[in-house]
Design a protein around this motif. Structure first.
Motif, PDB file in Angstrom:
ATOM      1  N   GLN A 132       6.531  -3.206  -7.175  1.00  0.00           N
ATOM      2  CA  GLN A 132       7.479  -2.480  -8.025  1.00  0.00           C
ATOM      3  C   GLN A 132       8.155  -1.364  -7.240  1.00  0.00           C
ATOM      4  OE1 GLN A 132       5.860  -0.852 -11.643  1.00  0.00           O
ATOM      5  NE2 GLN A 132       7.866  -0.257 -12.432  1.00  0.00           N
ATOM      6  N   ASN A 151      15.759   0.585 -15.890  1.00  0.00           N
ATOM      7  CA  ASN A 151      15.154  -0.739 -16.001  1.00  0.00           C
ATOM      8  C   ASN A 151      14.156  -0.976 -14.869  1.00  0.00           C
ATOM      9  OD1 ASN A 151      16.645  -1.453 -18.297  1.00  0.00           O
ATOM     10  ND2 ASN A 151      18.403  -2.032 -17.041  1.00  0.00           N
ATOM     11  N   THR A 159      12.216  -2.428 -11.846  1.00  0.00           N
ATOM     12  CA  THR A 159      12.764  -3.266 -10.785  1.00  0.00           C
ATOM     13  C   THR A 159      11.652  -3.642  -9.819  1.00  0.00           C
ATOM     14  OG1 THR A 159      14.838  -2.034 -11.004  1.00  0.00           O
ATOM     15  CG2 THR A 159      14.616  -3.443  -9.083  1.00  0.00           C
ATOM     16  N   TYR A 160      11.636  -4.917  -9.386  1.00  0.00           N
ATOM     17  CA  TYR A 160      10.524  -5.442  -8.593  1.00  0.00           C
ATOM     18  C   TYR A 160      11.034  -6.210  -7.385  1.00  0.00           C
ATOM     19  CZ  TYR A 160       8.316  -4.589 -13.102  1.00  0.00           C
ATOM     20  OH  TYR A 160       7.891  -4.002 -14.259  1.00  0.00           O
ATOM     21  N   VAL A 184      15.004  -9.570  -5.628  1.00  0.00           N
ATOM     22  CA  VAL A 184      14.782  -8.419  -6.512  1.00  0.00           C
ATOM     23  C   VAL A 184      14.918  -8.879  -7.958  1.00  0.00           C
ATOM     24  CG1 VAL A 184      15.632  -6.162  -7.249  1.00  0.00           C
ATOM     25  CG2 VAL A 184      15.563  -6.733  -4.816  1.00  0.00           C
ATOM     26  N   ARG A 204      15.042  -7.500 -11.910  1.00  0.00           N
ATOM     27  CA  ARG A 204      15.300  -6.295 -12.731  1.00  0.00           C
ATOM     28  C   ARG A 204      15.221  -6.716 -14.189  1.00  0.00           C
ATOM     29  NH1 ARG A 204      17.253  -1.057 -12.107  1.00  0.00           N
ATOM     30  NH2 ARG A 204      18.922  -0.392 -13.507  1.00  0.00           N
ATOM     31  N   LYS A 205      14.427  -5.983 -14.986  1.00  0.00           N
ATOM     32  CA  LYS A 205      14.149  -6.412 -16.355  1.00  0.00           C
ATOM     33  C   LYS A 205      14.268  -5.255 -17.336  1.00  0.00           C
ATOM     34  CE  LYS A 205       9.741  -7.097 -17.467  1.00  0.00           C
ATOM     35  NZ  LYS A 205       9.377  -5.984 -18.371  1.00  0.00           N
ATOM     36  N   VAL A 237      20.395  -5.693 -19.520  1.00  0.00           N
ATOM     37  CA  VAL A 237      20.414  -6.307 -18.196  1.00  0.00           C
ATOM     38  C   VAL A 237      21.441  -7.431 -18.104  1.00  0.00           C
ATOM     39  CG1 VAL A 237      18.035  -5.689 -17.653  1.00  0.00           C
ATOM     40  CG2 VAL A 237      18.503  -7.838 -18.842  1.00  0.00           C
ATOM     41  N   PHE A 265      15.685 -10.599 -18.053  1.00  0.00           N
ATOM     42  CA  PHE A 265      15.721 -10.129 -16.673  1.00  0.00           C
ATOM     43  C   PHE A 265      16.775 -10.899 -15.885  1.00  0.00           C
ATOM     44  CE2 PHE A 265      13.810 -13.705 -14.408  1.00  0.00           C
ATOM     45  CZ  PHE A 265      13.169 -14.398 -15.434  1.00  0.00           C
ATOM     46  N   ASP A 325      21.975  -0.181  -9.804  1.00  0.00           N
ATOM     47  CA  ASP A 325      21.762   0.435 -11.123  1.00  0.00           C
ATOM     48  C   ASP A 325      23.046   0.501 -11.959  1.00  0.00           C
ATOM     49  OD1 ASP A 325      19.815   3.306 -12.256  1.00  0.00           O
ATOM     50  OD2 ASP A 325      20.647   1.589 -13.322  1.00  0.00           O
TER      51      ASP A 325
END
Length: 828
Positions: free
Chosen positions: A45, A52, A54-55, A70, A72-73, A86, A121, A252
């Motif tokens: 992470q 949101n 983000t991983y 990447v 993002r959820k 999202v 996501f 973002d």
């Protein structure tokens, strides 16, 4: 010091976990290049950010290179309305990545099915690069600091230059009333975030909301600042190349929409205003001291405005900064509310956001109460440009390529294309009809189609384009106290125009100049433009309400009465018309001629220049006064012909004033201010003539070329005669030289004002009519007898151009100004 994007990773938050097998199956089916049977699959992470989650996904098959993506959820749990969309982030990234050069990560897929990992996501590429968390850029070399800040301004300008309609984002949001809607939205979010008392509600926030609502700047869908808005544009949302000082990704996009782009600009400038730290808000860089290399706030803004084609934001800057601080406070309040509930993505850092929200509110009020926030004019951006990259744009339709000075912004190009289409579809086809009426016994009446075209122009946003944003803002403040509540949205749009600079308007005014009938259709015709400028700059509240608003709405027209038959009016000190004070009135006596607009049946008001004190200093004798044309003693004696053209239904008249009694309140600015007003009027107003003359010459070139390739003489087309080719090429050279001179004059007028730009203005006023006469004369020659007839527009265009060598001030006066300025340089 920069952190690599990998440095921002942390262990997976156990409260944010999701089923790995379900995610792996989805990615294998939907992500390009994702292995179907990976031997390696890990998730980390990103700890930076408060929105949101983000991983980083790292995946690889046996013996293959590990690939990184990447994810993002949306956060889990109950969310505030319209937050964390999202799907919108995915939409804007996909559009920009596919159709523009704006640096964004590539997106692969969007999943709206909560069954996969619990919330919606999307997956995008991983960008290996540098992220600067601290805007002070510690441990960074001074030259790199400067390059980073100017690259940030360049990137924002590139983003704001995107044509949302052409890339499929035309319905990504509402472009009008952005600030009003955003204030209402974040006010509601703040109330929702504080509904349970954590954080406690701050009454200063509600006072700030009321202040912002009362100061909302003019906004509409075609305005100078309307377009794509990032919503959270700051340095730590940018990924810089690992070794080069250029942005490779804007991150973002949660708050992105369409609206007022100056809000993005102000938000990106917040480090100059307030240092938002881990647990407290301190003084910004402009007060605490700029680290070596970081450009000043005016330099940063000047670089952005130059590249984005924006006007210096002096008038509304307090609003935009306070707006950004208010929104930041509301966001922090929401983050703190989520932290209390246990679902904030920022981890332990989120516990301080309630305190930060209150300190941002205090910072907003402190900034509002400051006396001075920006210099009156932007500083030179020459040094800034030395360090910045050239803004990448497509070659525009004017033929100027990347890196050159005069490249219109996307907003101006959009308006220009709309104007060209309007001219081709509505103006040119009606020219013969307008001329027929103008040559008939009913010529002093208005063709009914003109009113219909004006309404269409209003709907197209092609109305009052000449009005500078600063003039409109001043008038609005005087008329309505800066409040939107006192003016209907339609009237508001009429008042504002498009908020263009003189340079920006030059690209559009030229198009209108291609037809004698076009300017009035867009409410951009003389003398109304000059008269409206006078009322905008010098009229008081009562004068503006009575005469300016009807002129802006196109309900009436006006005349300008200065020139007199008995004296050489090129020297305005010769003027003999008297304006004598008598009690609460002024009595006017005198004769004027070439009063443009006085013959028009819609003309309701004249601006008359005369002498109120014959014994005062030479340039303090004259005054200007508003005269209702129906006032007893005003006699419109006759129309005056220009080489046989009476320009019906507009016309130029001889007008006598015999003991005309006018209320004293009608005097403009005050007695003895006539010359001051004239100078303010004649800078932009007369440059408009130069712009239109460039357009008239362009129309001449077009007709010349069409005739040359369709008519034969002595067995071959005119275009095949060597003498014609040589002459036509010389015409094009002269036209392009003059266009650049006029644009340079407009640019200097914007940057330096009338007085300092008077030399280049004088050059343009000499060059433009002489060039237009040369080109139009050549076009007439190619048309033969048809050229001097009324069967083409050429004779009328030529007559107008020839007149402006006198009406726009005689060449000799302008040449004298130019020569005197040159001699002054020699004395220095």
């Amino acid at each position: 010091m920069a952190m690599s994007t990998s440095d921002l990773l942390s262990k997976l938050n156990p409260t944010q976990h999701f089923p790995l097998h379900s995610l792996l199956h989805y990615c294998s089916s939907n992500v390009s290049g994702f292995p179907h049977s990976p031997s390696h699959f890990t998730i980390s992470q990103f700890g930076h950010g408060q929105s949101n989650p983000t991983y980083l996904l790292e995946v690889g098959a046996e013996g293959s290179v590990v690939k990184r993506y990447v994810l993002r959820k949306k956060p889990p749990g109950t969310l505030l309305a319209s937050a964390h969309a999202v799907d919108r982030e995915f939409q804007v990234l996909q559009a920009l990545g596919t159709h523009t050069e704006v640096p964004v990560p590539k997106v692969f897929c969007l999943c709206n099915d909560p069954a996969v990992i619990g919330t919606a996501f999307y997956i995008m590429e991983f960008l290996e690069g540098r992220i600067y968390i601290d805007p002070k850029l510690p441990a960074v070399a001074p030259e790199t600091r400067r390059a980073i800040y100017l690259e940030t301004a360049r990137t924002l300008a590139s983003l704001h230059s995107s044509n949302v309609d052409s890339i499929g984002l035309g319905k990504y949001g509402r472009r009008n009333d952005y600030c009003k809607r955003t204030i209402e939205r974040w006010a509601k979010q703040y109330i929702a975030s504080t509904s349970e008392g954590k954080p406690a509600r701050n009454q200063k926030m509600f006072a700030l909301i009321d202040w912002l609502k009362s100061q909302i700047p003019p906004e509409d869908s075609s305005g100078a600042t309307a377009g794509l808005v990032h919503g959270d544009f700051r340095i730590d949302n940018l990924v810089f190349h690992p070794t080069e000082d250029r942005v490779i990704g804007i991150l973002d996009w949660e708050l992105s929409t369409l609206g007022n782009q100056m809000c993005d600009v102000a938000y990106s400038c917040l480090p100059y205003i307030a240092d938002i730290g881990h647990d407290k808000v301190q003084q910004g860089l402009e007060v605490s001291g700029l680290p070596e290399g970081i450009p000043s706030l005016p330099e940063y803004l000047a670089e952005y405005c130059s590249l984005a084609g924006r006007k210096w934001p002096l008038a509304e800057w307090k609003f935009y900064v306070a707006f950004s601080l208010f929104r930041g406070a509301s966001i922090f309040a929401g983050v703190y509310s989520r932290w209390v509930k246990g679902n904030a993505s920022g981890g332990e850092r989120a516990r301080y956001t309630g305190k930060l929200a209150n300190e941002l509110i205090d910072a907003a009020w402190k900034f509002i109460e400051m006396k001075s926030v920006l210099p009156q004019h932007p500083p030179s951006v020459a040094n800034a440009r030395h360090y910045s990259k050239e803004l990448v744009t497509e070659k525009d339709t004017l033929g100027h390529s990347n890196g050159r000075r005069f490249i219109p912004s996307q907003k101006v190009l959009t308006l220009r294309n709309k104007l060209i289409k309007f001219m081709e579809e509505h103006i040119y086809p009606m020219e013969n009809e307008f001329y027929k009426l103008a040559q008939s016994e009913s010529r002093w009446t208005v063709h009914p189609a003109e009113g219909e075209l004006k309404e269409l122009a209003k709907k197209e946003g092609l109305w009052n384009l000449f009005i500078p944003l600063d003039s409109a803002a001043r008038a609005k403040k005087l008329l309505f106290g800066g409040s939107n509540n006192d003016l209907s949205s339609d009237a508001n749009n009429l008042l504002l125009g498009a908020g263009l600079t003189n340079l920006e308007y030059g690209y559009l005014c030229e198009i209108m100049g291609r037809s004698m009938w076009a300017p009035q259709v867009f409410n951009c015709g003389a003398p109304d433009t000059g008269n409206m400028e006078v009322l905008l700059r010098y009229g008081n509240k009562e004068q503006q309400r009575e005469w300016l608003i009807p002129l802006l709405e196109g309900k009436i027209r006006s005349g300008f009465a200065m020139t007199e038959p008995q004296v050489a009016s090129s020297d305005a000190t010769n003027i003999e018309c008297s304006i004598r004070r008598q009690g609460d009135s002024y009595i006017i006596n005198g004769t004027k001629w070439w009063t443009s607009g006085a013959m028009d049946p819609r003309c309701k008001v004249l601006i008359v220049m005369g002498k109120t004190d014959f014994n005062a200093a030479m340039h303090k004798q004259q005054s200007m006064i508003l005269v209702d044309i129906q006032t007893p003693g005003v006699h419109v004696k006759r129309p005056l012909l220009v080489f046989g053209f009476d320009d019906a239904p507009h016309g130029h008249a001889e007008v006598t004033f015999e003991n005309v009694r006018v209320p004293a309140k009608n005097v403009l600015l005050g007695e003895g201010c006539g010359f001051e007003i004239a100078q303010g009027r004649l800078g932009p107003g007369r440059l408009h003539h130069c712009m239109r003359l460039v357009g008239a010459a362009e129309r001449g070139m077009q007709l010349m070329a069409q005739r040359a390739v369709s008519r034969k003489t002595f067995g071959k087309f005119i275009a095949q005669h060597g003498s014609f080719l040589s002459d036509m090429a010389k015409c094009r050279i002269e036209l392009e030289k003059t266009r650049l001179l006029v644009l340079e004059a407009a640019d200097q007028l914007d940057r330096h004002g009338n007085k300092k730009a008077r030399g280049i203005l004088a050059m343009a006023k000499v060059a433009a009519p002489n060039m237009a006469l040369k080109v139009l004369d050549m076009a007439i020659q190619v048309h033969g007898a048809a050229g001097v007839s009324s069967d083409t527009v050429l004779a009328h265009l030529w007559a107008g151009a020839r007149t402006l060598r006198i009406a726009d001030g005689p060449d000799e006066v302008h040449l004298g100004t130019i020569a005197k300025l040159e001699l002054q340089k020699a004395k220095l």
